[in-house]
Design a protein around this motif. Structure first.
Motif, PDB file in Angstrom:
ATOM      1  N   HIS A  50     -21.501 -22.984  -3.431  1.00  0.00           N
ATOM      2  CA  HIS A  50     -20.531 -23.566  -4.361  1.00  0.00           C
ATOM      3  C   HIS A  50     -21.068 -23.668  -5.799  1.00  0.00           C
ATOM      4  O   HIS A  50     -20.338 -23.436  -6.743  1.00  0.00           O
ATOM      5  CB  HIS A  50     -19.983 -24.910  -3.851  1.00  0.00           C
ATOM      6  CG  HIS A  50     -20.797 -26.100  -4.203  1.00  0.00           C
ATOM      7  ND1 HIS A  50     -21.938 -26.449  -3.521  1.00  0.00           N
ATOM      8  CD2 HIS A  50     -20.653 -27.018  -5.191  1.00  0.00           C
ATOM      9  CE1 HIS A  50     -22.442 -27.547  -4.076  1.00  0.00           C
ATOM     10  NE2 HIS A  50     -21.686 -27.911  -5.087  1.00  0.00           N
ATOM     11  N   ASP A  51     -22.364 -23.970  -5.954  1.00  0.00           N
ATOM     12  CA  ASP A  51     -22.937 -24.054  -7.314  1.00  0.00           C
ATOM     13  C   ASP A  51     -23.881 -22.889  -7.617  1.00  0.00           C
ATOM     14  O   ASP A  51     -24.773 -23.013  -8.465  1.00  0.00           O
ATOM     15  CB  ASP A  51     -23.675 -25.389  -7.486  1.00  0.00           C
ATOM     16  CG  ASP A  51     -22.737 -26.531  -7.867  1.00  0.00           C
ATOM     17  OD1 ASP A  51     -21.593 -26.249  -8.278  1.00  0.00           O
ATOM     18  OD2 ASP A  51     -23.154 -27.702  -7.751  1.00  0.00           O
ATOM     19  N   TYR A  52     -23.688 -21.768  -6.943  1.00  0.00           N
ATOM     20  CA  TYR A  52     -24.585 -20.615  -7.092  1.00  0.00           C
ATOM     21  C   TYR A  52     -24.730 -20.200  -8.565  1.00  0.00           C
ATOM     22  O   TYR A  52     -25.802 -19.842  -9.023  1.00  0.00           O
ATOM     23  CB  TYR A  52     -24.054 -19.443  -6.258  1.00  0.00           C
ATOM     24  CG  TYR A  52     -24.980 -18.258  -6.188  1.00  0.00           C
ATOM     25  CD1 TYR A  52     -26.037 -18.228  -5.281  1.00  0.00           C
ATOM     26  CD2 TYR A  52     -24.807 -17.161  -7.039  1.00  0.00           C
ATOM     27  CE1 TYR A  52     -26.900 -17.138  -5.219  1.00  0.00           C
ATOM     28  CE2 TYR A  52     -25.659 -16.065  -6.978  1.00  0.00           C
ATOM     29  CZ  TYR A  52     -26.702 -16.066  -6.067  1.00  0.00           C
ATOM     30  OH  TYR A  52     -27.558 -14.988  -6.014  1.00  0.00           O
ATOM     31  N   TRP A  82     -16.468 -22.597 -15.319  1.00  0.00           N
ATOM     32  CA  TRP A  82     -16.573 -21.164 -15.038  1.00  0.00           C
ATOM     33  C   TRP A  82     -17.482 -20.838 -13.865  1.00  0.00           C
ATOM     34  O   TRP A  82     -17.357 -19.797 -13.235  1.00  0.00           O
ATOM     35  CB  TRP A  82     -17.055 -20.404 -16.287  1.00  0.00           C
ATOM     36  CG  TRP A  82     -16.157 -20.549 -17.478  1.00  0.00           C
ATOM     37  CD1 TRP A  82     -14.891 -21.094 -17.501  1.00  0.00           C
ATOM     38  CD2 TRP A  82     -16.445 -20.158 -18.823  1.00  0.00           C
ATOM     39  NE1 TRP A  82     -14.391 -21.079 -18.775  1.00  0.00           N
ATOM     40  CE2 TRP A  82     -15.321 -20.507 -19.614  1.00  0.00           C
ATOM     41  CE3 TRP A  82     -17.540 -19.538 -19.439  1.00  0.00           C
ATOM     42  CZ2 TRP A  82     -15.265 -20.256 -20.981  1.00  0.00           C
ATOM     43  CZ3 TRP A  82     -17.489 -19.279 -20.807  1.00  0.00           C
ATOM     44  CH2 TRP A  82     -16.359 -19.643 -21.565  1.00  0.00           C
ATOM     45  N   HIS A  83     -18.448 -21.738 -13.602  1.00  0.00           N
ATOM     46  CA  HIS A  83     -19.381 -21.402 -12.514  1.00  0.00           C
ATOM     47  C   HIS A  83     -18.683 -21.299 -11.156  1.00  0.00           C
ATOM     48  O   HIS A  83     -19.226 -20.696 -10.240  1.00  0.00           O
ATOM     49  CB  HIS A  83     -20.531 -22.421 -12.450  1.00  0.00           C
ATOM     50  CG  HIS A  83     -20.151 -23.754 -11.883  1.00  0.00           C
ATOM     51  ND1 HIS A  83     -19.502 -24.734 -12.599  1.00  0.00           N
ATOM     52  CD2 HIS A  83     -20.315 -24.268 -10.641  1.00  0.00           C
ATOM     53  CE1 HIS A  83     -19.306 -25.787 -11.832  1.00  0.00           C
ATOM     54  NE2 HIS A  83     -19.786 -25.543 -10.637  1.00  0.00           N
ATOM     55  N   ALA A  84     -17.508 -21.878 -11.043  1.00  0.00           N
ATOM     56  CA  ALA A  84     -16.824 -21.845  -9.740  1.00  0.00           C
ATOM     57  C   ALA A  84     -16.249 -20.448  -9.437  1.00  0.00           C
ATOM     58  O   ALA A  84     -16.636 -19.843  -8.426  1.00  0.00           O
ATOM     59  CB  ALA A  84     -15.771 -22.950  -9.675  1.00  0.00           C
ATOM     60  N   PHE A 108     -12.469 -23.002  -6.061  1.00  0.00           N
ATOM     61  CA  PHE A 108     -11.696 -24.179  -6.484  1.00  0.00           C
ATOM     62  C   PHE A 108     -12.434 -25.495  -6.293  1.00  0.00           C
ATOM     63  O   PHE A 108     -11.818 -26.553  -6.322  1.00  0.00           O
ATOM     64  CB  PHE A 108     -10.333 -24.191  -5.777  1.00  0.00           C
ATOM     65  CG  PHE A 108      -9.470 -23.026  -6.188  1.00  0.00           C
ATOM     66  CD1 PHE A 108      -8.975 -22.953  -7.480  1.00  0.00           C
ATOM     67  CD2 PHE A 108      -9.223 -21.990  -5.303  1.00  0.00           C
ATOM     68  CE1 PHE A 108      -8.218 -21.860  -7.890  1.00  0.00           C
ATOM     69  CE2 PHE A 108      -8.458 -20.892  -5.702  1.00  0.00           C
ATOM     70  CZ  PHE A 108      -7.956 -20.834  -7.001  1.00  0.00           C
ATOM     71  N   HIS A 109     -13.765 -25.430  -6.142  1.00  0.00           N
ATOM     72  CA  HIS A 109     -14.477 -26.680  -5.839  1.00  0.00           C
ATOM     73  C   HIS A 109     -14.530 -27.637  -7.026  1.00  0.00           C
ATOM     74  O   HIS A 109     -14.753 -28.824  -6.842  1.00  0.00           O
ATOM     75  CB  HIS A 109     -15.894 -26.409  -5.297  1.00  0.00           C
ATOM     76  CG  HIS A 109     -16.930 -26.143  -6.337  1.00  0.00           C
ATOM     77  ND1 HIS A 109     -17.246 -24.877  -6.770  1.00  0.00           N
ATOM     78  CD2 HIS A 109     -17.740 -26.969  -7.042  1.00  0.00           C
ATOM     79  CE1 HIS A 109     -18.188 -24.953  -7.681  1.00  0.00           C
ATOM     80  NE2 HIS A 109     -18.510 -26.208  -7.877  1.00  0.00           N
ATOM     81  N   THR A 110     -14.337 -27.153  -8.243  1.00  0.00           N
ATOM     82  CA  THR A 110     -14.380 -28.083  -9.384  1.00  0.00           C
ATOM     83  C   THR A 110     -12.987 -28.580  -9.790  1.00  0.00           C
ATOM     84  O   THR A 110     -12.866 -29.680 -10.308  1.00  0.00           O
ATOM     85  CB  THR A 110     -14.981 -27.445 -10.664  1.00  0.00           C
ATOM     86  OG1 THR A 110     -14.343 -26.208 -10.867  1.00  0.00           O
ATOM     87  CG2 THR A 110     -16.459 -27.256 -10.542  1.00  0.00           C
ATOM     88  N   THR A 111     -11.972 -27.754  -9.546  1.00  0.00           N
ATOM     89  CA  THR A 111     -10.648 -28.101 -10.077  1.00  0.00           C
ATOM     90  C   THR A 111      -9.677 -28.550  -8.998  1.00  0.00           C
ATOM     91  O   THR A 111      -8.716 -29.256  -9.306  1.00  0.00           O
ATOM     92  CB  THR A 111     -10.010 -26.878 -10.768  1.00  0.00           C
ATOM     93  OG1 THR A 111      -9.894 -25.811  -9.811  1.00  0.00           O
ATOM     94  CG2 THR A 111     -10.838 -26.426 -11.953  1.00  0.00           C
TER      95      THR A 111
HETATM   96 FE   LIG Z   1     -19.955 -27.156  -9.184  1.00  0.00          FE
END
Ligand SMILES: [Fe+2]
Ligand SMILES: [Fe+2]
Length: 190
Positions: A50-52, A82-84, A108-111
């Motif tokens: 998810h945070d790759y 953008w990292h997502a 979609f893990h951040t939004t």
């Molecule tokens: Fe994240």
């Protein structure tokens, strides 16, 4: 997939603190997946990735984001988001993650968004509440979601995030509103 190889790669790419966050999110996601009947294997892969792309520099992220079909939308919002989508892109390119649900959970893990799958919700919730999170209100949030259905947990989490962002006068990505509206409507209909 060789998950140990993914963990080694993450350890190289991320500062120690963020790497440990990723491991806690993955463990939290696996536990939640078991509780709600979501694939544990998919939760583990999505959690790890998810945070790759989290610590890539902004120019590199921006370049990769251009390959994304929603570039025009994302590029108008904070680079922190953008990292997502880029993480989903790299998981697919470098590790041949083909499962759309896993890719969407990374994306979609951040939004959040309207119409999230159970796996997407598991990752979103795990990212917010993993045991290392220390933000104000976290204990209250953990209490409120304890023992609730996945839907109700997600309602509490998206409400918490939007309240926080509004309080900061932050610009909010439209999908987060869509997610919130969908969950609140569902609750009102109950
Ligand atoms: Fe994240
Ligand atoms: Fe995260």
């Amino acid at each position: 997939m060789d998950l140990q190889q993914v963990r080694n790669d993450l350890k190289q790419r991320l500062p120690q603190e963020r790497y440990e966050h990723v491991l806690r999110v993955t463990a939290t996601a696996v536990e939640l997946a078991k509780e709600v009947g979501v694939s544990v294997e998919k939760a583990e892969i999505a959690g790890l990735f998810h945070d790759y792309a989290k610590f890539m520099d902004k120019e590199e992220l921006h370049d990769l984001l251009k390959q994304d079909q929603e570039y025009d939308l994302y590029s108008q919002y904070h680079a922190e988001l953008w990292h997502a989508p880029v993480g989903a892109l790299l998981a697919k390119e470098r590790y041949v993650v083909e499962d759309e649900d896993v890719l969407q959970a990374i994306r979609f893990h951040t939004t959040g968004r309207a119409g999230m799958s159970p796996l997407e919700k598991v990752i979103y919730i795990a990212d917010l509440i993993e045991p290392g999170r220390k933000f104000p209100g976290i204990e209250d949030l953990r209490k409120r979601i304890n023992g609730q259905s996945l839907e109700d947990q997600m309602t509490e989490c998206i409400q918490h995030t939007l309240k926080f962002l509004v309080h900061q006068y932050a610009v909010i990505f439209p999908y987060s509103f869509d997610c919130y509206n969908e969950h609140v409507r569902r609750r009102k209909e109950q």
